[in-house]
Each structure stands twice: as C-alpha cells, then as structure tokens.
Design a protein around this motif. Structure first.
Motif, short mmCIF file in Angstrom:
data_model
loop_
_atom_site.label_atom_id
_atom_site.label_comp_id
_atom_site.label_asym_id
_atom_site.label_seq_id
_atom_site.Cartn_x
_atom_site.Cartn_y
_atom_site.Cartn_z
N PHE A 5 0.82 -1.21 0.00
CA PHE A 5 0.00 0.00 0.00
C PHE A 5 0.86 1.26 0.00
CE2 PHE A 5 -3.72 -2.38 2.24
CZ PHE A 5 -3.98 -3.04 1.05
N SER A 6 2.04 1.21 0.64
CA SER A 6 2.86 2.42 0.66
C SER A 6 3.41 2.74 -0.73
CB SER A 6 3.98 2.32 1.70
OG SER A 6 5.00 1.47 1.24
N VAL A 7 3.72 1.71 -1.51
CA VAL A 7 4.18 1.95 -2.89
C VAL A 7 3.04 2.55 -3.72
CG1 VAL A 7 5.06 0.88 -5.00
CG2 VAL A 7 5.92 0.13 -2.78
N MET A 8 1.83 2.00 -3.54
CA MET A 8 0.67 2.54 -4.28
C MET A 8 0.39 3.98 -3.87
SD MET A 8 -1.94 -0.67 -4.10
CE MET A 8 -1.48 -2.28 -4.79
N ARG A 9 0.38 4.21 -2.56
CA ARG A 9 0.12 5.54 -2.01
C ARG A 9 1.10 6.57 -2.57
NH1 ARG A 9 -0.94 3.70 3.22
NH2 ARG A 9 -3.16 4.13 3.38
N GLU A 10 2.39 6.20 -2.54
CA GLU A 10 3.42 7.11 -3.04
C GLU A 10 3.19 7.46 -4.50
OE1 GLU A 10 8.09 6.60 -3.33
OE2 GLU A 10 7.28 5.58 -1.56
N THR A 11 2.81 6.45 -5.29
CA THR A 11 2.59 6.70 -6.72
C THR A 11 1.44 7.65 -6.95
OG1 THR A 11 3.29 4.41 -7.08
CG2 THR A 11 2.33 5.57 -8.96
N VAL A 12 0.29 7.37 -6.35
CA VAL A 12 -0.87 8.22 -6.64
C VAL A 12 -0.70 9.61 -6.01
CG1 VAL A 12 -2.44 6.31 -7.03
CG2 VAL A 12 -2.27 7.27 -4.74
N GLN A 13 -0.01 9.69 -4.88
CA GLN A 13 0.23 11.01 -4.29
C GLN A 13 1.15 11.86 -5.16
OE1 GLN A 13 1.44 9.93 -0.28
NE2 GLN A 13 -0.59 10.38 0.53
N SER A 14 2.03 11.21 -5.92
CA SER A 14 2.92 11.97 -6.81
C SER A 14 2.13 12.63 -7.93
CB SER A 14 4.04 11.08 -7.37
OG SER A 14 3.57 10.30 -8.45
N PHE A 15 0.87 12.19 -8.13
CA PHE A 15 -0.01 12.83 -9.12
C PHE A 15 -0.98 13.82 -8.44
CE2 PHE A 15 1.59 9.30 -11.54
CZ PHE A 15 1.54 9.70 -12.87
N GLY A 16 -0.72 14.11 -7.16
CA GLY A 16 -1.56 15.07 -6.46
C GLY A 16 -2.87 14.52 -5.92
N TYR A 17 -3.02 13.19 -5.83
CA TYR A 17 -4.26 12.60 -5.32
C TYR A 17 -4.25 12.60 -3.80
CZ TYR A 17 -5.79 11.37 -9.94
OH TYR A 17 -6.22 11.45 -11.24
N GLN A 18 -5.43 12.85 -3.23
CA GLN A 18 -5.56 12.94 -1.78
C GLN A 18 -6.38 11.78 -1.24
OE1 GLN A 18 -7.14 17.14 -1.61
NE2 GLN A 18 -5.42 17.24 -0.19
N GLU A 19 -5.96 11.27 -0.10
CA GLU A 19 -6.63 10.09 0.47
C GLU A 19 -7.91 10.47 1.21
OE1 GLU A 19 -3.91 7.60 2.57
OE2 GLU A 19 -5.38 6.01 2.90
N TYR A 20 -8.92 9.62 1.12
CA TYR A 20 -10.17 9.79 1.88
C TYR A 20 -10.58 8.42 2.40
CZ TYR A 20 -12.55 7.49 -1.97
OH TYR A 20 -12.92 6.54 -2.89
N ASP A 21 -11.56 8.40 3.28
CA ASP A 21 -12.13 7.12 3.74
C ASP A 21 -13.54 7.39 4.23
OD1 ASP A 21 -12.33 4.44 4.40
OD2 ASP A 21 -11.12 4.57 6.21
N GLY A 22 -14.34 6.37 4.29
CA GLY A 22 -15.69 6.49 4.84
C GLY A 22 -15.94 5.31 5.74
N PRO A 23 -17.09 5.28 6.42
CA PRO A 23 -17.39 4.16 7.33
C PRO A 23 -17.61 2.86 6.56
CG PRO A 23 -19.26 5.66 7.17
CD PRO A 23 -18.15 6.30 6.42
N ILE A 24 -17.23 1.73 7.16
CA ILE A 24 -17.39 0.43 6.49
C ILE A 24 -18.85 0.00 6.46
CG2 ILE A 24 -16.98 -1.06 8.50
CD1 ILE A 24 -15.16 -2.77 6.63
N LEU A 25 -19.68 0.60 7.32
CA LEU A 25 -21.13 0.34 7.27
C LEU A 25 -21.82 1.52 6.60
CD1 LEU A 25 -22.60 -1.01 10.66
CD2 LEU A 25 -22.11 -2.27 8.57
N GLU A 26 -22.71 1.21 5.64
CA GLU A 26 -23.50 2.24 4.98
C GLU A 26 -24.96 1.80 5.00
OE1 GLU A 26 -22.69 5.13 3.47
OE2 GLU A 26 -20.57 5.05 2.86
#
Lengths: 439, 439
Positions: free
Chosen positions: A31-52
């Motif tokens: 996940f850190s390799v993926m995170r680093e890659t997408v962040q280098s394109f200016g993408y920001q992380e978000y999350d939501g609750p696992i129950l909807e």
C-alpha cells in the motif's frame, strides 16, 4: 477420567485472512508503494465508514451484489445497513455532499477493506483491500490519459518488467453503437449480448454461438459482424457500419498522448472489453497479467458520467479504477517483484546481568532518541537462548552490555550475519547502526 | 408542475464519520506518530478481519458489549458473526493459533476500526479507531515498566507538555485483597462494590453512600475503611488490614524503575482505578487528560493472565493498552498539539497554452521522477481561474510553461505565499522544489 475441555477455534471467519506481522509488513509495503505513486499525481486520500445504509447499494450497485453478495442486516435501531462491497457508492455520496465546495479537478484515492459473500477460491475471498483512484470534473480525454498513466505508473513503481502486463482499452460508445446500429439490437437484447461477449473467453466457441444465436434475428449475418467486431483494431473498427466515429477518435487521441508518455507497447485496443458495472459510460480499460499461469484481469476502470445523480442535480463526470490486493499480490509473486521485507531497522539487547537491566533501558532510550528501534529482553535467561530469540525474530545486530562495558561506557555489537563482534564507544555505535539500519 | 426528484441523503450512517482529505490527513498523521513510537520499541503490526464469529465475543467480551452494543447478525450461510467491538478477542485468537511458533516476548500492535452500537455523544461514536499495544510472555513487572513507558512516550512524541496528562496506576491484587480481606466481602458483593467504586467520581457522595450501604454488613466500619483506602497512597495502603503486600511491592518496583526513565511526576498510585474489563488480573493503569474542560480517561490497560485460555492449554501472560482516536484527538486539540498538516509536498501546473499540454505532462513526469508531487490542470481555462484553483487546493508553488519557457528549456515558478515569480532552469527548479517541499 478428566472431562475434556473444549476450545474455541483459532481460525478466522471463513474466507477471511489474519495478517500476522509478516503478512502485515507485506500489506503495508504494497500500500505504501501505491500511495506514493498516486500522491505523486496530487491525489488525496479519503475514507468512509465500512457500514453504509442498505439503500445506498440498492440504488447504486449491480443486482448480483445486492441480492447475493451483500453483508446486510438490520441494526438494533431498525436501520437496514450493509458492509461495503465496493467503495464507489461511498465515494459518490461523499463527493455529492461537498460537490460545490471542492476545487476541481477532484483527485481522490482510498484503500478500503471491502466485503462480499462469495464462495472462497483462488484469488477470491470474502474480504479484500482495494486501491480506488478517481478523478472528477474533467470531460476531456486527458482525464483518461492521466488515469491510465497512473495505472501504468503503479506497475512500473513495483518494477513490473516490459511484457509482464497489458492494458486493454475500449469505449462504451463503440460497443453501444456496434450493438445498437451495426447489429440493430434493441436495448434489452444489447445488454444480453454484451454479457455474452464479456464471458466469451471463459466458454467454448460452440457454447458461445449457441447462446448468442437465440438473441439474434438474423444469426448468420449478425454473427459474422460480431466476429469482425471482435477481430477489429483501432484502424478497422470504424469500417463497421454505424460505429460512433467520435468514440474511435477519442481512443486514437488517448493512445497518441499515452505513447508520448512511454505507454505504448503495453497498450491495446480491445473491443471485447466490457467491464461488469452498469455505471460506465465512456472509455473503459482493464490491466491483465500476461503470466501464463495467472492470465487474468488485475484491475480496471473507466469513465462514469453523472455518478452523483442519485444525490443531487449537479453534474459531474468522473473516471477511476479499483485494484484489489489479492490478485495484485499474485501478480507480484508470479513475477518475483517482492523485495526482502524482513530487514529490521532495529536491534535487540539481551540481558547479560540482572542488575545491569537499568543500563539496558538507558541505552535503549538513547538509541530510540536517535531514531534507532530497540527491542530489549525483559527477563534473564541463558545467553544462548537470548541469541536464539534474536535470530528467530530476524535481528541482524545484538548489543551486549556487561559490567566492563558499562564501566568504560562502551558496547559490544554483534553482527549475526557476518558473525563479527566489536567493542565500540556509544558514539561509534550510533553511527554504525545509523549507517547499517537507516542508510 | 414537474415531479420533484427525491435524492438519497449524503450524510453517513448515524454515529459514524466520513474522512474527507483534511480529516484523513490528520488521521494518517496521528497514526504515523503512534506507529513510529511503538515500532521504536520493536513492536510489530498485525491485523485481523473486522468480522469474527459471534461466539468469540460471547466467550470473551463483557455482558454489556455482547447484549447491547454488538453489531451481530447471521450471514447468508447461517453463521452468526459480529463486527469487532474491541481487538483483544482477535488478538487472543491469533496469538493462540501460533503461540508455539512465536518467539517470546511477543510485541505486537494494531490500529483497528472498532464498532459498538451506542447512543452517539461527545467523544463517543459508533465506530472508532484504536491503537492496541500488547506484550506477551513476560511475567516480571518489567513488562509493566515497558508498557507504561510506551504509553508515556506516545504522549511525549506528540509534544504533550508536563502537567497535561497523568498516569494513574493500581493493581488488582491490592483491590481484591481490600475487598476480600479488609472488608471481608464475598466474591459477588466484591464485584458490586468495585463497580460502585468505578463510578464514584460520576455520582454525588450521598448517592454513592446510599448505594454502597446496601452491600455492606457493617456499613459504619466498612465505609470508614473504604474512605481510608481511597485516600491512601503507595506508602500507606499497605497499612490497611489484609492488603496483599506483594502487589504493593510490585507497584513500588514499577514506580522506581519508571522514575529512572523520566516517568515520575506524571505517575500516581490511585487505588480507585478499576478498569471495566473482567480480564485484567494484575497491574492496571489509566491515562487522564488534565485539561479542566476535558478531564477524562484518555486510554488505559493492564495485565491479563491466561488470555489465550479459551483456545488452548498453553499459558501466556500478557499486558497491553488500547487508545481510541476520538478522545485522543480531543486531547491534541485541547492542548494545541496539532501542527499544520496542509503543507503540500507537491506543485500545480496550470495550462498556459492548449498546444503546450504535452510539455506540461513531460515536465510533470520529470519532477515526479525526482520525488516531487505534481498535479496538472487538464483543461484550458482563464489563468486567473486556474490560480484560484491552486489557492483553493492549498498549493504554495505554481509552475508556468509558455512558448518562450519551452524554447529556453526554462520554467516560471510562482510562490503564492511570497508573491514572487522567477524564471529558472529545469535543474534550478528541481533543487528549489526539493529544498522547499522535501527538505
């Protein structure tokens, strides 16, 4: 006879995984390799609750998910809820909630844990983690350029060699115009035929033809067109009658830009790419592992217009993809792309003499303040046993602190791999460890 | 009149949170500081599935959790399952499953998402994240030394000033001997009295005395003893009749070692510390926020012997604590310990001329290869609007690429904060950005 005690099972719930430290280290690394890659394109992380709420999936997810795969139940307050089977409905809800305040383009990613009730099998569990990358507010094909570039960059960041993967691209406008105009099918039949095209690779030619003939008015002519369509490339697909020329143009522009960015040989137009989800409306793509033992779709995505239409009257076009950890791990293993993750950036200090334990703690605190991790033994034991523990835990360096070392303010450092052991000052110790562990 | 369209709500499920990028950045930062601290002590991360069998909680969790707070349901295969309300049962199951293969001491941590059906209120939601730190296989009080040192180190790592928190410590052996021997209570009454002691701070003196008198045989004498007990310190508690001297000795040794490690003023013996969970068997502790507006328990833990007894005959003593993100965030906010997390390690490139877009992508690729994040605009717009977007997204640096810049292989770099704008070569650009963004 003593009554036998019955124990609880130690296995996790069916179709799920325990992440012991080795597996967790792998997961964090991936996940850190993926995170680093997408962040280098200016993408920001978000999350939501696992129950909807259940209605979110009822409205947005495909029928198969909702009726057969959803973990849904009624909570103690009579609300019908579900554990998320995919991230897109949560994403759509969150984007819709702030759509007027968010600066466009919106570039977001997330790595949620997702659940589906499925029969567990190879590469298929009841839970997995999935990188979701999405871009909103750009109508131009350049959004596709960027999203496919990211999909490609992730693989390159993991060191995937040339030829280890293929990116297959198509466009709903091409498929829809083929079904509706070239074949002249009505909407319902179009959908049935597209589902058959999607599963063609998994069934025999005879079975495919038998099933498809039922859906066609003029099987001999239409089947001929279908084979022509499936065999077409980007230069020939437009020759089929009725194919939407702007969709073909769109893919041509996309391919031309991507070629300029080094994404060329791994890129292929494939008119049979369908993607299961109903919400795709434009370009669609899928990344395939070319490993003959694991030839399967790794991940994919596409353009979805009006994703937030269930929540508001605002219009917002988006494009994105989802990448699951189970199949991706198979890819990395198959192509031997996993580095040694067991190297520790820490040392272990055994207890040489019981009364010197406070000295052990002081040395540990000194080293931690320098950014060096330290695990100390806490109870006396034979030295051989403590060294065994260090080996079992995967440490390279052990520090010994006896009375003479404390008196001289020095430390014995033992390198388990080389077998060497040296008496060094505290300052030397820090520089040696920094170089070996943190360098 | 047009029929009004009804939209789905954009709010998340009751009592839960959406993590938009700002909140997610905070969450990631908070967890990374915690992770770094516990890893410096040699702790390894683990995780388990968020769904477990219902029987695991039935056997291990307290009655209130199982009957009133558990998210449990029956899956499509007729298995009764539950969303984890706490991590300890999963931890016990996983440790038990590998207990003979794991090198001791076992040092593990996790940051799971946990769910309880509760009435949402301040600092109380239906889901939260909780750092769990546990140490297994050490019987000596040195395990307590380490665990409390870590609990303290986490706060120090966040910059918590002296006096902002207090660590209150007690021992089940002291409480149990007080209830059983000093007061001479039978097991059932002991439990009821200990529950009352636990809630004493939340009710009036009159209410406390009224409730407790019902449980005592000789209220006047026993109530006097109870007040003596609650007022006692580490030097006087042993004077009460029947108090277990070895438990007092244990806490004295613990405090003496911790004082040598800089944990002294914030440490306090408090005989009224109970901890709700049934499984604690030895030392217990709780960390309190001293902020008068938020005076509450931040986190706590203790020693639990035989945690894996439900799974196996093996014996293993453990000690650990759990730290929830919601109350901890309140602590950080209350003491103003949150740094500016909005600083971006990335730049934004607007589109100056439509035909130069391929040059924008090339520059972006160059910078990304140097570890600098780049977000590019993808559609032409008035420059003023693109600069507004950059400001809204929180960027400090914008790069401009016009025809003359491309011809000279240079870039205009604009610093939004200082207002300066400079024409620099590509090499200068990289060194400027590295220094400003990554240094």
């Amino acid at each position: 006879m003593e009554k036998q005690k019955s124990f609880l099972p130690t296995a996790p719930y069916k179709g799920t995984r325990d992440f012991y430290p080795d597996e967790m280290r792998f997961r964090n690394w991936m996940f850190s390799v993926m995170r680093e890659t997408v962040q280098s394109f200016g993408y920001q992380e978000y999350d939501g609750p696992i129950l909807e709420s259940f209605e979110l999936y009822q409205a947005k997810s495909g029928e198969e998910i909702v009726q057969r795969q959803l973990y849904d139940f009624v909570d103690k307050g009579e609300r019908r809820v579900a554990i998320r089977p995919e991230m897109t409905p949560t994403l759509a809800r969150m984007v819709a909630g702030e759509v007027r305040n968010l600066a466009k383009p919106i570039r977001w990613f997330s790595i949620p844990n997702l659940w589906r009730y499925e029969q567990p099998g190879k590469g298929r569990l009841r839970e997995h983690w999935q990188l979701n990358v999405d871009l909103f507010g750009v109508n131009s094909y350049r959004a596709e350029v960027e999203i496919i570039l990211i999909a490609d960059s992730i693989l390159k960041k993991f060191g995937a060699p040339k030829g280890s993967y293929q990116i297959k691209v198509s466009h709903r406008g091409i498929l829809d115009s083929f079904l509706g105009k070239s074949l002249g099918l009505a909407a319902e039949k179009s959908q049935a035929v597209s589902k058959l095209l999607d599963k063609k690779a998994k069934i025999s030619k005879e079975a495919f033809e038998e099933e498809i003939k039922v859906l066609l008015d003029n099987p001999s002519k239409q089947l001929d067109l279908i084979y022509k369509y499936l065999d077409s490339n980007l230069n020939t697909v437009g020759d089929l009658p009725g194919i939407d020329p702007s969709s073909v143009e769109f893919i041509k522009n996309l391919f031309s830009d991507l070629a300029g960015l080094g994404v060329k040989d791994q890129l292929e137009f494939d008119p049979s790419i369908i993607r299961g989800f109903d919400y795709y409306t434009g370009c669609i793509f899928e990344v395939f592992d070319t490993n003959p033992e694991n030839r399967r779709s790794l991940y994919g995505g596409g353009r979805y217009d009006n994703l937030i239409g269930l929540f508001s009257n605002d219009q917002l076009s988006g494009i994105g993809f989802g990448l699951g950890d189970v199949t991706f791990k198979n890819f990395l293993e198959g192509h031997k792309l996993i580095p040694d993750l067991n190297k520790k950036n820490a040392v272990l200090i055994p207890i040489m003499e019981e009364k010197l334990f406070p000295e052990v703690l002081k040395l540990a605190a000194e080293l931690r303040a320098e950014g060096i991790g330290v695990e100390t033994m806490l109870e006396s034991a034979k030295l051989g046993k403590q060294i065994q523990t260090a080996e079992k835990k995967g440490y390279q360096f052990l520090l010994f602190l006896g009375e003479s070392e404390v008196a001289e303010n020095k430390v014995q450092i033992k390198d388990i791999i080389s077998g060497s052991q040296d008496l060094v000052s505290r300052t030397e110790l820090i520089s040696v460890l920094r170089k070996s562990l943190l360098g």
